[in-house]
Design a protein around this motif. Structure first.
Motif, short mmCIF file in Angstrom:
data_model
loop_
_atom_site.label_atom_id
_atom_site.label_comp_id
_atom_site.label_asym_id
_atom_site.label_seq_id
_atom_site.Cartn_x
_atom_site.Cartn_y
_atom_site.Cartn_z
N LYS A 104 43.42 -31.68 15.31
CA LYS A 104 43.98 -31.37 16.63
C LYS A 104 45.50 -31.42 16.54
CE LYS A 104 40.08 -33.03 19.30
NZ LYS A 104 39.63 -33.82 20.45
N ARG A 105 46.14 -30.43 17.19
CA ARG A 105 47.60 -30.36 17.17
C ARG A 105 48.13 -30.14 18.59
NH1 ARG A 105 49.28 -26.92 11.86
NH2 ARG A 105 47.77 -27.87 10.49
N PHE A 106 49.25 -30.80 18.88
CA PHE A 106 49.91 -30.58 20.16
C PHE A 106 50.67 -29.27 20.12
CE2 PHE A 106 49.26 -35.13 20.72
CZ PHE A 106 48.95 -35.19 22.06
N ILE A 107 50.71 -28.58 21.25
CA ILE A 107 51.48 -27.34 21.39
C ILE A 107 52.76 -27.69 22.13
CG2 ILE A 107 51.49 -24.99 22.25
CD1 ILE A 107 48.42 -25.11 22.24
N MET A 163 53.74 -31.00 31.13
CA MET A 163 54.18 -30.35 29.89
C MET A 163 53.95 -31.27 28.69
SD MET A 163 57.95 -28.91 28.81
CE MET A 163 58.03 -27.67 30.06
N ASP A 164 53.71 -30.65 27.53
CA ASP A 164 53.56 -31.33 26.23
C ASP A 164 52.35 -32.26 26.17
OD1 ASP A 164 55.78 -30.03 25.21
OD2 ASP A 164 57.14 -31.64 25.74
N ASN A 193 45.56 -28.27 20.69
CA ASN A 193 44.89 -27.08 20.22
C ASN A 193 44.04 -27.47 19.03
OD1 ASN A 193 44.06 -24.58 19.40
ND2 ASN A 193 46.08 -23.84 18.85
N TYR A 194 42.78 -27.03 19.03
CA TYR A 194 41.91 -27.30 17.89
C TYR A 194 40.86 -26.21 17.77
CZ TYR A 194 38.78 -29.35 21.40
OH TYR A 194 37.99 -29.56 22.47
N GLU A 196 43.13 -28.34 25.14
CA GLU A 196 42.67 -29.47 25.95
C GLU A 196 43.87 -30.29 26.40
OE1 GLU A 196 39.82 -33.41 25.46
OE2 GLU A 196 39.79 -31.85 23.93
N CYS A 197 43.88 -30.68 27.67
CA CYS A 197 44.95 -31.51 28.22
C CYS A 197 44.54 -32.97 28.09
CB CYS A 197 45.21 -31.15 29.67
SG CYS A 197 46.50 -32.15 30.44
#
Length: 75
Positions: free
Chosen positions: A3-6, A17-18, A22-23, A32-33
């Protein structure tokens, strides 16, 4: 599953925000938030064609488009 933050992404539900991850799970991509738990599937479209520039052209292509210009001598 990695999983990576966008960076700079805003959650469509809570507007924070932030906080979007994304996975990929098998062949589907998700966002996913982590703040509110919102989750949905996103479609990632592949790049169709790279724009033609002088950097990605071959030497033969550049030479075929090169024109020799002769200037008249100065009087």
């Amino acid at each position: 599953m990695k999983k990576r933050f966008i960076a700079g992404a805003v959650c469509p539900k809570c507007g924070v925000m932030d906080k979007i991850l994304n996975y990929q799970d098998e062949e589907k991509n998700y966002r996913e938030c982590v703040a509110c738990g919102y989750k949905d599937e996103i479609l990632i479209r592949p790049v169709i064609k790279e724009l033609e520039t002088r950097v990605n052209r071959t030497e033969e292509e550049m030479q075929s488009q090169t024109q020799v210009i002769q200037f008249p001598p100065k009087e």
